[in-house]
Design an enzyme around this catalytic site. Structure first.
Site, short mmCIF file in Angstrom:
data_model
loop_
_atom_site.label_atom_id
_atom_site.label_comp_id
_atom_site.label_asym_id
_atom_site.label_seq_id
_atom_site.Cartn_x
_atom_site.Cartn_y
_atom_site.Cartn_z
N LYS A 26 26.31 3.67 -16.78
CA LYS A 26 26.04 5.07 -17.13
C LYS A 26 27.26 5.97 -16.99
O LYS A 26 27.47 6.86 -17.80
CB LYS A 26 24.89 5.60 -16.29
CG LYS A 26 23.56 5.13 -16.83
CD LYS A 26 22.40 5.85 -16.18
CE LYS A 26 21.12 5.22 -16.69
NZ LYS A 26 19.93 5.78 -16.10
N GLU B 27 24.39 16.25 -11.27
CA GLU B 27 24.15 16.63 -12.66
C GLU B 27 23.32 17.89 -12.72
O GLU B 27 22.55 18.18 -11.81
CB GLU B 27 23.35 15.53 -13.36
CG GLU B 27 24.18 14.58 -14.18
CD GLU B 27 23.33 13.54 -14.86
OE1 GLU B 27 23.91 12.61 -15.39
OE2 GLU B 27 22.09 13.67 -14.89
N ARG C 235 19.47 -3.23 -27.06
CA ARG C 235 18.49 -4.27 -27.34
C ARG C 235 17.46 -3.71 -28.31
O ARG C 235 17.51 -2.53 -28.64
CB ARG C 235 17.78 -4.67 -26.06
CG ARG C 235 17.21 -3.43 -25.38
CD ARG C 235 16.26 -3.74 -24.27
NE ARG C 235 16.05 -2.60 -23.41
CZ ARG C 235 15.15 -1.65 -23.59
NH1 ARG C 235 14.36 -1.68 -24.64
NH2 ARG C 235 15.02 -0.64 -22.74
#
Lengths: 463, 220
Positions: free
Chosen positions: A112, A206, A306
């Site tokens: 991330k 964040e 995916r």
């Protein structure tokens, strides 16, 4: 050489990959664990091998060698986003094709912080916050003050900050800080938690997005530098533990009014997603997840390297040269080195599609998962309805306890949002799932929850 | 008390007639069986030593991804139903390769009989279990037969479907933890016994039963 695919997954995704293989005329082999021996994917497959665990790389590769498979489809979950597995599949002496993007792309996009840094460098908007792990609280306070001022100057008054472990996932160990005074004690608490749970004390800070929608972009790239997108999906309706429960494509309601130019926002997030895909030579199906705020701001959150559970709702509304697309078939074709054979201008979007995830869970008690035996599972077939399930309809089925208690996916199509919504309710009122828990009580599912939540589609939710 | 003293004779007779338990030996994972280290009728040993640190007798060699692994006996007994036809064949996971006919020891008989004498918490689901931290530390300090529990106490933690669920004690009365039937972190099948509890006032009586079994069993 004749291609043969090892399907390294279970449940409905195993069934969908089997179907795609049949359509393409490619042989396949399935694997299963002892708990899954009554599952439909095992019953329908001709060649099947019992393994110890779907996550056991050695077992998967041993079976692949034994039956001379040439490729592995990982499905979703399990090893699908494990770059070490993808690397081993392609790098071993008897190498196989990994049906997914390159292992380097899985590694880079799966991290991330790396993704955030890379996106920032490419000018792609990400949630404001730190891009390096923080280990000490003086630095944390400095960074938090900086971020706080930054948000204030953007006109966001009294912003909340989120303190997250770098190594975490699935919402574990996230704390909110409303006042900078709380920062140091919260930081210490989360750092201790992170060390205990993940063995890594790194923390990121964040901005908290108080109201949001969760919109994702479906990307497809080939080994020949071709890139297309299959529009967006809205996956805002989730369970407590942030698992998606209802998804809808397209990701924005074309019939509703937004306070911002939603068509522009949709085009921007698609373009930014493609930009990152091209930068990394991304060469299979992938999903770029974005957060959208009521003001029309958008932030890239993560990339899923995916096939997604909800891929089919995009497929249902995407037509290539007037033919409906199948993303799993595209995945396989691309992995074997074929060209796409079409470009973005050949793709047309038509209608709205909703996916409902039927799960044995108690939505009133924290989405507590339930095990038990399904004795009856019926629905009326409809032209607008596709039900994906591994639960056999002709005999009782006991839900294995090692996996998520997902029972079925219902994919509903309509010409527009209202029609798709109406038909979704029609299905939910029609479907019958009966069963009992190990204690002999009635088995509960999330059908009532889905009925309620269908009215919240396309709405902003509080976090 | 669930066992009448008179019934004990019947139960003991049953065990005396067939003092064995059959344990199938299965492959832990896929692979090729490269060698059998035993033959039909051999006596094999399970792990032994103070902490069971010495491994059991080797049974066969399983090869996967060029790694050979020796599969060892987890329990002592006599080898039977050995499937020698599988030599150099590819086998799936959980394939039964042989059986071990295990002669029950005095302790094991007691454990089996206690099953019907104690109040048992059974596994509500096929899952992994651990003792709750408080119970675990008390047991370590005080030992079995001493730790008291009451209704509402958190006894176990079940790890199930990616979640941890506490299991509470639900009986009224004064109970003590008497016997543990499970190994922490191992997958336990649903309805298998986890812990046996005894009412405090029954402790002397239970001791009497155990004495009786010990007596009977050493005689046989």
């Amino acid at each position: 050489m004749k291609e043969r695919i090892l399907i390294a997954n279970r449940g409905e995704i195993a069934l969908r990959i089997m179907e795609a293989c049949k359509d393409l005329g490619i042989e396949y082999v399935v694997v299963y664990t002892k708990e899954d021996q009554d599952s439909l994917h095992v019953k329908l497959a001709e060649k099947k091998y019992r393994i110890s665990d779907y996550r056991d790389m050695n077992d998967l590769l041993a079976v692949a060698d034994e039956v001379k498979c040439t490729a592995i489809h990982p499905g979703y979950g399990f090893l699908s986003e494990n770059y070490r597995f993808a690397r081993r599949v392609v790098k071993r002496e008897r190498s196989l094709i990994f049906i997914g993007p390159s292992w380097e792309a899985i590694r880079d996009l799966g991290n991330k912080l790396f993704l955030k840094k890379l996106a920032k460098n490419l000018g792609i908007p990400v949630i404001p916050g730190t891009t390096e792990p923080i280990y000490n609280e003086i630095e944390a306070e400095l960074k938090a003050e900086e971020l706080y001022e930054n948000l204030n100057s953007q006109g966001i008054n009294n912003p909340s900050l989120l303190i997250k472990p770098v190594a975490g996932g699935g919402g574990m160990g996230i704390a909110e800080v409303k006042d900078l005074e709380e920062l140091r004690p919260t930081f210490r608490k989360i750092r201790a938690y992170a060390k205990r749970l993940f063995g890594d004390e790194g923390i990121i800070i964040e901005a908290k997005i108080p109201l949001l929608q969760h919109v994702e972009v479906q990307i497809l790239g080939s080994k020949h530098g071709e890139y297309v997108h299959f529009g967006t999906r809205n996956c805002t309706i989730q369970s407590l533990s942030k698992q998606k429960r209802i998804e809808i494509a397209p990701g924005f309601n074309y019939e509703s009014k937004y306070t911002f130019n939603f068509k522009e926002v949709e085009q921007n997030i698609i373009n930014y997603s493609l930009k990152l895909a091209k930068y990394l030579n991304y060469d299979n199906a992938g999903t770029w997840e974005w957060l959208i705020t009521p003001e029309g701001k958008y932030y890239l959150m993560e990339v899923n390297t995916r096939i997604q559970v909800e891929n089919e709702i995009s497929a249902k509304i995407s037509f290539v040269k007037n033919k409906q697309i199948n993303l799993i078939k595209e995945q396989i074709r691309i992995a074997f080195g074929e060209k796409l054979g079409y470009s973005q201008k050949d793709i047309k979007f038509k209608g709205t599609s909703i996916e409902l995830r039927l799960v044995a869970e108690d939505t009133k008690r924290g989405f507590h998962p339930l095990s038990g035996t399904i004795t009856k599972f019926r629905w009326t077939p409809q032209s607008w309805l596709t039900v994906r399930t591994h639960v056999p309809q002709d005999k009782p089925y006991t839900i294995p306890t090692q996996f998520d208690p997902n029972l079925a996916l219902a994919i509903i199509c309509g010409n527009n949002f209202e029609e798709a919504k109406k038909k979704s309710l029609e299905f939910l009122n029609d479907v019958i799932i009966e069963g009992y828990t190990p204690k002999g009580e009635k088995l509960i599912t999330n059908i009532e929850f889905l009925k309620e939540k269908i009215n919240e589609l396309y709405k902003f939710i509080e976090t | 008390m669930k066992i009448e003293y008179q019934n004990l004779n019947l139960i003991l007779q049953k065990f005396k007639a067939n003092p064995y338990k059959i344990y199938p030996v299965v492959t832990p994972h896929t692979g090729y069986i490269r060698e059998f280290k035993i033959k039909e009728g051999d006596f094999v040993k399970g792990p032994f030593g103070k902490w069971l640190e010495k491994p059991g007798s080797p049974l066969f060699v399983l090869e996967r991804e060029r790694n050979q692994k020796i599969i060892r006996a987890k329990i002592s007994g006599i080898v039977q139903k050995l499937r020698t036809e599988l030599l150099n064949k590819f086998v799936e996971a959980e394939e039964i390769i042989l059986e071990i006919k295990h002669p029950l020891s005095q302790e094991e008989i007691i454990s089996e009989i206690l099953l019907s004498a104690l109040y048992i918490i059974k596994a509500p689901e096929t899952a992994r279990y651990i003792l709750s931290p408080t119970i675990a530390s008390k047991l370590e300090k005080e030992g079995l037969g001493k730790v008291k529990v009451k209704k509402g106490d958190e006894i176990l933690i079940m790890a199930f479907m990616k979640r941890e669920t506490p299991i509470y004690f639900s009986e009224e009365g004064n109970f003590v933890i008497y016997h543990l039937y499970f190994t922490p972190f191992q997958l336990i099948e649903r309805d298998q016994p986890l812990i046996g509890f005894c009412q405090e006032e029954n402790l002397p009586y239970l001791q009497k039963i155990i004495e009786r079994i010990k007596e009977e069993w050493s005689n046989s």
